[in-house]
Design a protein around this motif. Structure first.
Motif, PDB file in Angstrom:
ATOM      1  N   MET A  26       0.843  -1.181   0.000  1.00 47.35           N
ATOM      2  CA  MET A  26       0.000   0.000   0.000  1.00 47.35           C
ATOM      3  C   MET A  26       0.883   1.237   0.000  1.00 47.35           C
ATOM      4  SD  MET A  26      -2.840   1.266   2.743  1.00 47.35           S
ATOM      5  CE  MET A  26      -1.808   2.157   3.887  1.00 47.35           C
ATOM      6  N   ALA A  27       0.623   2.147  -0.903  1.00 48.61           N
ATOM      7  CA  ALA A  27       1.346   3.413  -0.957  1.00 48.61           C
ATOM      8  C   ALA A  27       0.337   4.547  -0.914  1.00 48.61           C
ATOM      9  CB  ALA A  27       2.165   3.492  -2.231  1.00 48.61           C
ATOM     10  N   GLU A  28       0.690   5.563  -0.166  1.00 48.56           N
ATOM     11  CA  GLU A  28      -0.160   6.746  -0.048  1.00 48.56           C
ATOM     12  C   GLU A  28       0.782   7.937   0.140  1.00 48.56           C
ATOM     13  OE1 GLU A  28      -2.524   7.403   3.644  1.00 48.56           O
ATOM     14  OE2 GLU A  28      -4.201   7.155   2.250  1.00 48.56           O
ATOM     15  N   VAL A  29       0.771   8.864  -0.809  1.00 44.20           N
ATOM     16  CA  VAL A  29       1.640  10.032  -0.743  1.00 44.20           C
ATOM     17  C   VAL A  29       0.771  11.284  -0.841  1.00 44.20           C
ATOM     18  CG1 VAL A  29       3.606  11.244  -1.751  1.00 44.20           C
ATOM     19  CG2 VAL A  29       3.490   8.751  -1.888  1.00 44.20           C
ATOM     20  N   PHE A  30       0.843  12.121   0.190  1.00 42.51           N
ATOM     21  CA  PHE A  30       0.100  13.375   0.209  1.00 42.51           C
ATOM     22  C   PHE A  30       0.979  14.495  -0.333  1.00 42.51           C
ATOM     23  CE2 PHE A  30      -2.349  10.860   3.099  1.00 42.51           C
ATOM     24  CZ  PHE A  30      -3.643  11.328   2.966  1.00 42.51           C
ATOM     25  N   TYR A  31       0.347  15.445  -1.011  1.00 45.84           N
ATOM     26  CA  TYR A  31       1.050  16.589  -1.575  1.00 45.84           C
ATOM     27  C   TYR A  31       0.490  17.878  -1.003  1.00 45.84           C
ATOM     28  CZ  TYR A  31       3.054  13.305  -4.802  1.00 45.84           C
ATOM     29  OH  TYR A  31       3.751  12.251  -5.321  1.00 45.84           O
ATOM     30  N   ASP A  32       1.388  18.813  -0.692  1.00 46.79           N
ATOM     31  CA  ASP A  32       1.013  20.098  -0.132  1.00 46.79           C
ATOM     32  C   ASP A  32       0.366  20.957  -1.217  1.00 46.79           C
ATOM     33  OD1 ASP A  32       0.773  22.310   1.497  1.00 46.79           O
ATOM     34  OD2 ASP A  32       2.848  22.946   1.219  1.00 46.79           O
ATOM     35  N   ILE A  33      -0.821  21.489  -0.936  1.00 47.29           N
ATOM     36  CA  ILE A  33      -1.466  22.394  -1.882  1.00 47.29           C
ATOM     37  C   ILE A  33      -1.823  23.725  -1.223  1.00 47.29           C
ATOM     38  CG2 ILE A  33      -2.350  20.567  -3.377  1.00 47.29           C
ATOM     39  CD1 ILE A  33      -5.117  20.981  -2.119  1.00 47.29           C
ATOM     40  N   THR A  34      -1.225  24.014  -0.079  1.00 46.67           N
ATOM     41  CA  THR A  34      -1.549  25.253   0.634  1.00 46.67           C
ATOM     42  C   THR A  34      -1.097  26.493  -0.125  1.00 46.67           C
ATOM     43  OG1 THR A  34       0.492  25.088   1.935  1.00 46.67           O
ATOM     44  CG2 THR A  34      -1.517  24.159   2.913  1.00 46.67           C
ATOM     45  N   HIS A  35      -0.193  26.344  -1.085  1.00 45.26           N
ATOM     46  CA  HIS A  35       0.274  27.481  -1.876  1.00 45.26           C
ATOM     47  C   HIS A  35      -0.677  27.841  -3.019  1.00 45.26           C
ATOM     48  CE1 HIS A  35       1.677  23.919  -3.992  1.00 45.26           C
ATOM     49  NE2 HIS A  35       1.781  24.652  -5.089  1.00 45.26           N
ATOM     50  N   LEU A  36      -1.663  26.999  -3.281  1.00 43.56           N
ATOM     51  CA  LEU A  36      -2.598  27.257  -4.374  1.00 43.56           C
ATOM     52  C   LEU A  36      -3.698  28.226  -3.936  1.00 43.56           C
ATOM     53  CD1 LEU A  36      -3.035  23.669  -5.886  1.00 43.56           C
ATOM     54  CD2 LEU A  36      -1.457  25.484  -6.587  1.00 43.56           C
ATOM     55  N   THR A  37      -4.054  29.134  -4.823  1.00 41.49           N
ATOM     56  CA  THR A  37      -5.115  30.096  -4.546  1.00 41.49           C
ATOM     57  C   THR A  37      -6.478  29.452  -4.811  1.00 41.49           C
ATOM     58  OG1 THR A  37      -5.187  30.932  -6.811  1.00 41.49           O
ATOM     59  CG2 THR A  37      -3.610  31.991  -5.283  1.00 41.49           C
ATOM     60  N   THR A  38      -7.518  30.147  -4.403  1.00 48.82           N
ATOM     61  CA  THR A  38      -8.879  29.674  -4.684  1.00 48.82           C
ATOM     62  C   THR A  38      -9.080  29.535  -6.188  1.00 48.82           C
ATOM     63  OG1 THR A  38      -9.796  30.590  -2.646  1.00 48.82           O
ATOM     64  CG2 THR A  38     -11.336  30.259  -4.478  1.00 48.82           C
ATOM     65  N   ASP A  39      -8.632  30.517  -6.960  1.00 46.39           N
ATOM     66  CA  ASP A  39      -8.780  30.450  -8.419  1.00 46.39           C
ATOM     67  C   ASP A  39      -8.037  29.257  -9.003  1.00 46.39           C
ATOM     68  OD1 ASP A  39     -10.445  32.652  -8.545  1.00 46.39           O
ATOM     69  OD2 ASP A  39      -8.831  34.053  -9.051  1.00 46.39           O
ATOM     70  N   HIS A  61      -4.414   0.850  -2.134  1.00 46.40           N
ATOM     71  CA  HIS A  61      -4.951   1.392  -0.881  1.00 46.40           C
ATOM     72  C   HIS A  61      -6.339   0.821  -0.633  1.00 46.40           C
ATOM     73  CE1 HIS A  61      -6.624   4.315   1.962  1.00 46.40           C
ATOM     74  NE2 HIS A  61      -5.385   4.537   2.308  1.00 46.40           N
ATOM     75  N   GLU A  62      -6.490   0.097   0.424  1.00 47.81           N
ATOM     76  CA  GLU A  62      -7.731  -0.528   0.900  1.00 47.81           C
ATOM     77  C   GLU A  62      -8.900  -0.497  -0.079  1.00 47.81           C
ATOM     78  OE1 GLU A  62      -8.179   1.596   4.514  1.00 47.81           O
ATOM     79  OE2 GLU A  62      -6.337   0.798   5.366  1.00 47.81           O
ATOM     80  N   ASP A  63      -9.817   0.447   0.091  1.00 52.07           N
ATOM     81  CA  ASP A  63     -11.062   0.459  -0.680  1.00 52.07           C
ATOM     82  C   ASP A  63     -11.057   1.456  -1.834  1.00 52.07           C
ATOM     83  OD1 ASP A  63     -12.046  -1.409   1.083  1.00 52.07           O
ATOM     84  OD2 ASP A  63     -12.944   0.074   2.394  1.00 52.07           O
ATOM     85  N   GLU A  64      -9.918   2.013  -2.159  1.00 55.74           N
ATOM     86  CA  GLU A  64      -9.848   3.028  -3.210  1.00 55.74           C
ATOM     87  C   GLU A  64      -9.177   2.478  -4.460  1.00 55.74           C
ATOM     88  OE1 GLU A  64     -11.201   5.968  -3.120  1.00 55.74           O
ATOM     89  OE2 GLU A  64     -11.656   6.143  -0.999  1.00 55.74           O
ATOM     90  N   GLU A  65      -9.577   3.013  -5.605  1.00 52.32           N
ATOM     91  CA  GLU A  65      -8.904   2.664  -6.847  1.00 52.32           C
ATOM     92  C   GLU A  65      -7.552   3.356  -6.878  1.00 52.32           C
ATOM     93  OE1 GLU A  65     -10.890   2.895 -10.613  1.00 52.32           O
ATOM     94  OE2 GLU A  65     -12.835   2.569  -9.668  1.00 52.32           O
TER      95      GLU A  65
END
Length: 135
Positions: A1-14, A70-74
């Motif tokens: 199982m692999a799960e890698v999160f990516y930071d997106i706090t630098h992205l604006t609402t637009d 990952h468990e129940d996800e594609e």
């Protein structure tokens, strides 16, 4: 199982809205309440326009994750958007794995895991495979 999160706090609402609008036709959506219980109504399906209008960069809970076995996800990329006018409701955009590199490049995404920050997806998966005990 692999799960890698990516930071997106630098992205604006637009930018988040553009991300959703650009990639929506390439994947599928599902919805989920953060806290399930009698105080939450049944999960409602929102139109793409309603989702876009509810995406905000300052909402805690927006994220991008790459999942493999990952468990129940594609396998693929899942982008979670916490919706602003629907308390505790998330919209998830699911994309095939082939879009991960494009998203990383286009939105300057950096892995939150320090031990995989500088690895390509292929290098990460090879490292994961080496770390799995065969017993």
């Amino acid at each position: 199982m692999a799960e890698v999160f990516y930071d997106i706090t630098h992205l604006t609402t637009d930018e988040l809205r553009e991300l959703f609008a650009s990639y929506r036709k390439l994947g599928w959506i599902d919805f989920e309440y953060e806290v399930l219980g009698e105080n939450n109504p049944p999960v409602q399906k929102l139109s793409d326009a309603e989702i876009i209008l509810n995406i905000e960069a300052d909402k805690e809970g927006n994220y991008i994750v790459f999942m493999l076995n990952h468990e129940d996800e594609e396998d693929g990329v899942m982008i979670g958007f916490r919706l602003s006018y629907h308390e505790n409701l998330f919209a998830y955009l699911h994309l095939p794995p082939k879009y991960l590199k494009e998203l990383i490049d286009k939105y300057a995404l950096v892995s939150k895991a320090t031990n995989v920050e500088n690895l390509t997806v292929e290098q990460f998966l090879i490292k994961q495979a080496k770390d799995i005990p065969l017993n």
